[in-house]
Write a protein that holds these residues in place. Sequence first.
Motif, PDB file in Angstrom:
ATOM      1  N   GLN A  68      19.282  42.465 103.514  1.00 23.45           N
ATOM      2  CA  GLN A  68      18.782  41.111 103.293  1.00 23.45           C
ATOM      3  C   GLN A  68      17.269  41.047 103.121  1.00 23.45           C
ATOM      4  N   LEU A  69      16.566  42.117 103.477  1.00 24.92           N
ATOM      5  CA  LEU A  69      15.096  42.133 103.365  1.00 24.92           C
ATOM      6  C   LEU A  69      14.602  43.014 102.216  1.00 24.92           C
ATOM      7  N   MET A  70      15.526  43.555 101.424  1.00 24.95           N
ATOM      8  CA  MET A  70      15.121  44.399 100.306  1.00 24.95           C
ATOM      9  C   MET A  70      14.342  43.599  99.271  1.00 24.95           C
ATOM     10  N   ASN A  71      13.333  44.244  98.663  1.00 27.39           N
ATOM     11  CA  ASN A  71      12.653  43.583  97.551  1.00 27.39           C
ATOM     12  C   ASN A  71      13.550  43.640  96.311  1.00 27.39           C
ATOM     13  N   LYS A  72      13.127  42.987  95.253  1.00 25.79           N
ATOM     14  CA  LYS A  72      13.959  42.865  94.056  1.00 25.79           C
ATOM     15  C   LYS A  72      14.330  44.225  93.480  1.00 25.79           C
ATOM     16  N   GLU A  73      13.373  45.146  93.437  1.00 28.10           N
ATOM     17  CA  GLU A  73      13.620  46.465  92.857  1.00 28.10           C
ATOM     18  C   GLU A  73      14.641  47.250  93.674  1.00 28.10           C
ATOM     19  N   LYS A  74      14.477  47.266  94.999  1.00 26.74           N
ATOM     20  CA  LYS A  74      15.413  47.999  95.853  1.00 26.74           C
ATOM     21  C   LYS A  74      16.795  47.371  95.828  1.00 26.74           C
ATOM     22  N   ASN A  75      16.842  46.036  95.807  1.00 30.30           N
ATOM     23  CA  ASN A  75      18.132  45.354  95.779  1.00 30.30           C
ATOM     24  C   ASN A  75      18.874  45.619  94.488  1.00 30.30           C
ATOM     25  N   LEU A  76      18.161  45.660  93.376  1.00 30.62           N
ATOM     26  CA  LEU A  76      18.788  45.931  92.091  1.00 30.62           C
ATOM     27  C   LEU A  76      19.355  47.348  92.069  1.00 30.62           C
ATOM     28  N   ASP A  77      18.615  48.304  92.612  1.00 31.97           N
ATOM     29  CA  ASP A  77      19.099  49.682  92.683  1.00 31.97           C
ATOM     30  C   ASP A  77      20.322  49.773  93.584  1.00 31.97           C
ATOM     31  N   PHE A  78      20.281  49.056  94.709  1.00 25.55           N
ATOM     32  CA  PHE A  78      21.430  49.025  95.619  1.00 25.55           C
ATOM     33  C   PHE A  78      22.658  48.463  94.918  1.00 25.55           C
ATOM     34  N   ARG A  79      22.494  47.382  94.176  1.00 21.15           N
ATOM     35  CA  ARG A  79      23.627  46.755  93.483  1.00 21.15           C
ATOM     36  C   ARG A  79      24.187  47.655  92.383  1.00 21.15           C
ATOM     37  N   ARG A  80      23.338  48.467  91.783  1.00 24.06           N
ATOM     38  CA  ARG A  80      23.837  49.410  90.779  1.00 24.06           C
ATOM     39  C   ARG A  80      24.688  50.492  91.436  1.00 24.06           C
ATOM     40  N   ARG A  81      24.283  50.943  92.595  1.00 20.12           N
ATOM     41  CA  ARG A  81      24.970  52.035  93.289  1.00 20.12           C
ATOM     42  C   ARG A  81      26.211  51.584  94.041  1.00 20.12           C
ATOM     43  N   CYS A  82      26.363  50.292  94.209  1.00 18.59           N
ATOM     44  CA  CYS A  82      27.416  49.763  95.080  1.00 18.59           C
ATOM     45  C   CYS A  82      28.164  48.647  94.347  1.00 18.59           C
ATOM     46  N   SER A  83      29.462  48.829  94.106  1.00 15.51           N
ATOM     47  CA  SER A  83      30.258  47.813  93.408  1.00 15.51           C
ATOM     48  C   SER A  83      31.325  47.242  94.333  1.00 15.51           C
ATOM     49  N   PHE A  84      31.651  45.970  94.127  1.00 15.41           N
ATOM     50  CA  PHE A  84      32.635  45.266  94.948  1.00 15.41           C
ATOM     51  C   PHE A  84      33.746  44.766  94.039  1.00 15.41           C
ATOM     52  N   ILE A  85      34.991  45.104  94.365  1.00 17.36           N
ATOM     53  CA  ILE A  85      36.143  44.602  93.609  1.00 17.36           C
ATOM     54  C   ILE A  85      36.871  43.594  94.487  1.00 17.36           C
ATOM     55  N   PHE A  86      36.864  42.355  94.065  1.00 16.85           N
ATOM     56  CA  PHE A  86      37.417  41.256  94.845  1.00 16.85           C
ATOM     57  C   PHE A  86      38.932  41.163  94.674  1.00 16.85           C
ATOM     58  N   GLN A  87      39.573  40.591  95.684  1.00 21.25           N
ATOM     59  CA  GLN A  87      41.028  40.458  95.644  1.00 21.25           C
ATOM     60  C   GLN A  87      41.482  39.622  94.446  1.00 21.25           C
ATOM     61  N   ASP A  88      40.727  38.568  94.106  1.00 26.25           N
ATOM     62  CA  ASP A  88      41.115  37.683  93.001  1.00 26.25           C
ATOM     63  C   ASP A  88      40.442  38.071  91.682  1.00 26.25           C
ATOM     64  N   ALA A  89      39.891  39.269  91.610  1.00 22.90           N
ATOM     65  CA  ALA A  89      39.216  39.827  90.423  1.00 22.90           C
ATOM     66  C   ALA A  89      37.834  39.218  90.181  1.00 22.90           C
ATOM     67  N   ALA A  90      37.684  37.907  90.397  1.00 21.80           N
ATOM     68  CA  ALA A  90      36.370  37.237  90.304  1.00 21.80           C
ATOM     69  C   ALA A  90      35.701  37.451  88.947  1.00 21.80           C
ATOM     70  N   LEU A  91      36.477  37.296  87.876  1.00 20.75           N
ATOM     71  CA  LEU A  91      35.895  37.340  86.537  1.00 20.75           C
ATOM     72  C   LEU A  91      35.319  35.971  86.195  1.00 20.75           C
ATOM     73  N   TRP A  92      34.313  35.974  85.308  1.00 24.06           N
ATOM     74  CA  TRP A  92      33.722  34.709  84.878  1.00 24.06           C
ATOM     75  C   TRP A  92      34.685  34.008  83.919  1.00 24.06           C
ATOM     76  N   ALA A  93      35.216  32.852  84.337  1.00 25.51           N
ATOM     77  CA  ALA A  93      36.261  32.174  83.570  1.00 25.51           C
ATOM     78  C   ALA A  93      35.762  31.647  82.230  1.00 25.51           C
ATOM     79  N   ASN A  94      34.469  31.317  82.147  1.00 26.58           N
ATOM     80  CA  ASN A  94      33.930  30.727  80.918  1.00 26.58           C
ATOM     81  C   ASN A  94      33.399  31.771  79.944  1.00 26.58           C
ATOM     82  N   GLN A  95      33.656  33.061  80.238  1.00 28.10           N
ATOM     83  CA  GLN A  95      33.231  34.133  79.345  1.00 28.10           C
ATOM     84  C   GLN A  95      34.435  34.987  78.970  1.00 28.10           C
ATOM     85  N   ASP A  96      34.383  35.573  77.773  1.00 28.74           N
ATOM     86  CA  ASP A  96      35.504  36.428  77.387  1.00 28.74           C
ATOM     87  C   ASP A  96      35.386  37.783  78.087  1.00 28.74           C
TER      88      ASP A  96
END
Length: 244
Positions: A68-96
């Motif tokens: 929660q205290l990561m700066n933008k650069e560290k958080n972006l790197d963390f999000r690239r290295r770590c993926s979450f697959i949700f039970q309901d898929a969580a796709l954007w409904a308004n995008q193909d």
Amino acid sequence: MTLFDVQNIGFSQNGKVIVEDVSLTIEKGSITGFLGRSGCGKTSLIKLISGILVPTSGKSLFEGNDIQLMNKEKNLDFRRRCSFIFQDAALWANQDISQNLNLPLKIHYPKMPPEQMKDEIAQVCEKVNFNRPLSLRPADLSAGEQKKVAFARAMLTKPEILFLDEVTAALDIASSDLIMGLLKEFVDAGNTIVYVSHNNDFIKNFQGTLHIIEDGKLQTTRKAVRTDIDKLMDKIDGEDGEKQ
């Protein structure tokens, strides 16, 4: 090597305690499962560990850094290295589907040429055996097809850690076996899985360290063997039935 160090983490909402004072560590290359009856807080817990939910107490550290205290650069790197697959898929409904799959590449690899993005998407779609037109929207797909797209999207950034919330839910047997095969390859490559599941077969294949959650609290941690899984899940399901 410790990836996640979870320290007395908790989460409350509208005066209700969802997760209470959980501490644990997750090592690089490990498999960690969270089991428990419906509504026990296990999904909220893995969202807290992964930084998707903001804890109301305690903290989750990734490689020693409070998420929660990561700066933008560290958080972006963390999000690239770590993926979450949700039970309901969580796709954007308004995008193909193409737009849904392009999004993580645009965020994490903004300089990637469009043709390379197209090739990367084609490769992950082939891996999960999704061959329908990418111009479709999520509403045009079955729940199982949406889950395949969600899995493909998660793999596009070539993550090192996968958080899985009932990843085989809505999949038929063949698709479930396919996804579990891809996950075995993922683990065999030295990567890390953190999951929630009610699927006995999935748990038998990805047992690792199992944490039993009851009423938002960590009750038991164990190294299970395949012969224990059915008995363990029968106990959890039995408790679930008693409390409904």
